[in-house]
Design a protein around this motif. Sequence first.
Motif, short mmCIF file in Angstrom:
data_model
loop_
_atom_site.label_atom_id
_atom_site.label_comp_id
_atom_site.label_asym_id
_atom_site.label_seq_id
_atom_site.Cartn_x
_atom_site.Cartn_y
_atom_site.Cartn_z
N LYS A 163 0.82 -1.21 0.00
CA LYS A 163 0.00 0.00 0.00
C LYS A 163 0.86 1.26 0.00
O LYS A 163 0.45 2.31 -0.52
N HIS A 164 2.05 1.18 0.58
CA HIS A 164 2.96 2.33 0.60
C HIS A 164 3.85 2.36 -0.64
O HIS A 164 4.78 3.17 -0.72
N GLU A 165 3.58 1.43 -1.59
CA GLU A 165 4.27 1.36 -2.87
C GLU A 165 5.76 1.06 -2.74
O GLU A 165 6.56 1.43 -3.58
N ARG A 166 6.12 0.34 -1.68
CA ARG A 166 7.49 -0.14 -1.56
C ARG A 166 7.63 -1.53 -2.19
O ARG A 166 8.74 -2.02 -2.39
N ILE A 167 6.48 -2.17 -2.44
CA ILE A 167 6.44 -3.47 -3.10
C ILE A 167 5.42 -3.38 -4.24
O ILE A 167 4.34 -2.81 -4.07
N THR A 168 5.77 -3.91 -5.39
CA THR A 168 4.82 -3.93 -6.50
C THR A 168 3.76 -5.00 -6.26
O THR A 168 3.92 -5.88 -5.41
N ARG A 169 2.69 -4.93 -7.03
CA ARG A 169 1.64 -5.96 -6.91
C ARG A 169 2.21 -7.34 -7.21
O ARG A 169 1.96 -8.31 -6.48
N ASP A 170 2.98 -7.45 -8.29
CA ASP A 170 3.57 -8.75 -8.62
C ASP A 170 4.54 -9.20 -7.54
O ASP A 170 4.63 -10.40 -7.22
N GLY A 171 5.28 -8.24 -6.98
CA GLY A 171 6.19 -8.59 -5.89
C GLY A 171 5.45 -9.10 -4.67
O GLY A 171 5.87 -10.07 -4.03
N LEU A 172 4.32 -8.46 -4.35
CA LEU A 172 3.52 -8.91 -3.21
C LEU A 172 2.99 -10.32 -3.45
O LEU A 172 3.07 -11.18 -2.56
N LEU A 173 2.45 -10.57 -4.64
CA LEU A 173 1.92 -11.90 -4.93
C LEU A 173 3.02 -12.96 -4.86
O LEU A 173 2.78 -14.08 -4.38
N ARG A 174 4.20 -12.62 -5.30
CA ARG A 174 5.31 -13.56 -5.22
C ARG A 174 5.68 -13.84 -3.76
O ARG A 174 5.90 -15.00 -3.37
N MET A 175 5.74 -12.80 -2.94
CA MET A 175 6.08 -12.98 -1.53
C MET A 175 5.01 -13.79 -0.81
O MET A 175 5.32 -14.65 0.03
N LEU A 176 3.75 -13.54 -1.12
CA LEU A 176 2.67 -14.30 -0.49
C LEU A 176 2.74 -15.77 -0.90
O LEU A 176 2.53 -16.66 -0.06
N ALA A 177 3.03 -16.02 -2.17
CA ALA A 177 3.15 -17.41 -2.63
C ALA A 177 4.31 -18.11 -1.93
O ALA A 177 4.19 -19.28 -1.52
N ASP A 178 5.43 -17.42 -1.80
CA ASP A 178 6.59 -18.02 -1.12
C ASP A 178 6.28 -18.30 0.35
O ASP A 178 6.67 -19.34 0.89
N LEU A 203 12.79 -11.31 10.12
CA LEU A 203 12.63 -11.16 8.68
C LEU A 203 12.12 -9.76 8.32
O LEU A 203 12.56 -9.15 7.34
N ILE A 204 11.20 -9.25 9.13
CA ILE A 204 10.67 -7.90 8.87
C ILE A 204 11.79 -6.87 8.96
O ILE A 204 11.91 -5.98 8.10
N ALA A 205 12.63 -6.99 9.98
CA ALA A 205 13.74 -6.05 10.14
C ALA A 205 14.70 -6.13 8.96
O ALA A 205 15.19 -5.10 8.46
N LYS A 206 14.97 -7.34 8.48
CA LYS A 206 15.89 -7.49 7.36
C LYS A 206 15.28 -6.97 6.06
O LYS A 206 15.98 -6.37 5.24
N LEU A 207 13.99 -7.18 5.87
CA LEU A 207 13.34 -6.64 4.68
C LEU A 207 13.33 -5.12 4.71
O LEU A 207 13.51 -4.47 3.68
N GLU A 208 13.14 -4.56 5.89
CA GLU A 208 13.07 -3.11 6.02
C GLU A 208 14.41 -2.46 5.65
O GLU A 208 14.45 -1.36 5.11
N SER A 209 15.50 -3.14 5.94
CA SER A 209 16.82 -2.56 5.69
C SER A 209 17.44 -3.03 4.37
O SER A 209 18.54 -2.60 4.02
N ALA A 210 16.72 -3.89 3.64
CA ALA A 210 17.29 -4.46 2.42
C ALA A 210 17.37 -3.41 1.31
O ALA A 210 16.48 -2.57 1.17
N GLU A 211 18.43 -3.50 0.54
CA GLU A 211 18.60 -2.60 -0.60
C GLU A 211 18.11 -3.23 -1.89
O GLU A 211 17.78 -2.53 -2.84
N ASP A 212 18.06 -4.56 -1.94
CA ASP A 212 17.59 -5.25 -3.14
C ASP A 212 16.07 -5.29 -3.17
O ASP A 212 15.39 -4.88 -2.23
N ASP A 213 15.53 -5.80 -4.27
CA ASP A 213 14.09 -5.94 -4.43
C ASP A 213 13.52 -6.75 -3.26
O ASP A 213 14.04 -7.81 -2.93
N PRO A 214 12.43 -6.27 -2.62
CA PRO A 214 11.90 -6.97 -1.44
C PRO A 214 11.51 -8.42 -1.71
O PRO A 214 11.76 -9.30 -0.87
N ALA A 215 10.90 -8.68 -2.87
CA ALA A 215 10.50 -10.06 -3.17
C ALA A 215 11.72 -10.96 -3.34
O ALA A 215 11.73 -12.10 -2.87
#
Length: 631
Positions: A163-178, A203-215
């Motif tokens: 919702k904050h546009e830090r993850i794309t829709r496709d990225g979200l669907l990929r993360m949910l599937a994983d 995992l949340i903390a690592k995702l928050e600080s990640a520089e690569d694509d979140p998915a």
Amino acid sequence: MSVTLDQGRDEPQLVFESMNSTGLDLETSDLVRNYMLMGCPMTEQNTLYVDYWLPMERVLGNLSFDAFLHDWMVVTLKKPVTKGRAMYTEFKRFAADSSMPRMERTHNLLENMLEYAGYYAAIKGIASAGSGDANVDRRLASIQTLDSTVTDPMLLYMFAAWKHERITRDGLLRMLADLESYLFRRMVCSVSSNGLNKLVPSLIAKLESAEDDPAETFAALLLTETAKATRMPTDKEFRQALLGENLYRPASRCKYLLAGLENHNHPKDPRSFDEYTVEHIMPQNAMAHAEWRDMLSDPGRFPLLVNSLGNLTLTAYNSELSDGTFEHKKNRAIGGYNSEYLSISAELHDATQWDEQAIARRGARLADLALQVWTSPTAGEQAMQTLRSRNLSQGEREQNAVDFADLCKRGILTAGDMLESRYAGVIATATVTEDRRIRLSNGEIFDSPSGAFRRARMLETGEDKQVNGWTVWKVADGGTLDELRQVSNNISLRRSFWNGLYKYAATRPDFVAVYGDPSGRKTNSDTWISFGVGSGFCHPDGALNIRDGYITVDLYFIDTFQYTKLYGMKDSVERMLSALGEATWDEPEADKKNRHLLVRHDVDFSDGMTEAYQWMTDGLLVMRSVYDLLV
């Protein structure tokens, strides 16, 4: 009962908490609401309640406000949060940790909570909230079917990031599937969820600080999570569990599995199976009927077949099909296998009998299909390398010099422990503080043992002389702080050994194929390490004994029946282990809960470790081969 407060003297929230401390337990959310509102003027209380708190209650509906509050705090604080009264204490500490004026701080917190309440309602399937995307809602609903509330904070974080546009829709669907694959594979392989309450905020903390694509990062995090309690089962382990476990119970999970397999063939128009139940093709009481008994060459194997994957399907006509013969079930005009087509039951159309071979063939096909539905995550080399580098840097930092605070961080000393010194006629006492420092008996606090003793000596004798405080301060058992530091240095050596083993084993394709890539595994300071094999009755271990100079590999059994079974193959097993060294067995009849099959190898820990890494890697692979004798 009414209570009158003296404005300016009484603190409403403290009165509220004390009044309820001996009565009925309040929900944590009640305490939080009153903490947030009672410190504000009455007109502001009403405004904040109407504008924020009441809308939160409405959007959450019948959902637990306390559960939402917990998950919001995990996402916000990025650390585990204990439920109940401790959660309220944590909330107050967090809410007070701000330099903003009280009203501004309260307004901002409530505004954020209201926003996340809407997200929480969406991930929990409240229709009025929704995500606005049918595919996202469908995936969220599928995950909620697994009833894994411990991962709800992760869903909340992902949804908010979208919702904050830090993850794309496709990225979200990929993360949910994983995430769904991760959860379901662990459930099928009977892996406990106990370790997830710490993993999720990490995992949340690592995702928050990640520089690569979140998915990409999330996939890499799951792939490099190799600790036994938190790792993702491999394809081999998942397939083995699908074919070897009783998949009928719990029935809800079985229905989820079969519906997921069927809908894999209908990605654009998934079917609803709300009116369906799980059907045993060969009925549960088939052995009471001659027609079914005659189909099995060995009726004694019926208990292993009846609840297996190959014998389970879905139907809306369970009661009508009931315990009928196979011919009756196939040819029934309504609900029969020939008239209602499901792709997961394609074999039933042409089959003339339903025997063990037919069940096995169908089970194998569905297990292979499951590997396509609940796939293992994939991540690019860049994301994987970033995580490996980060973990390696962390391991190197942890091997630096040990200070007093490190002894506390590693649990060697704890708050309240007493220290005493009788050096050079000076009798001094001190206490370990909550913030990992040293408090002298006069209340003065020091970071270092040397500084603390120097001050204690000056107070006692007037002499200002430097002394190595590590050697003069002693703990309750008489050991010096320096001796404790040596223990801590052994911890660093253990960490160094395991980090080196992970790095070496990651270069061995044969090891990675069996246990996965260990290079991103968390730094370990224990004397042992476990590797999962998808079994609940045993697992391979590696261990090291620095003091006596050796390492071991072993199979650790909690099932005495399986151990006794392996013991019966002792000669064959020892031939398999002969290249490693002499095998040591616990006696099957030993009066102990667990059993070990162990091989030892002497090591000089002051020398290079490459040979030790090679031996342990080889040993763990051989132990896996030994385990395979039992399955």
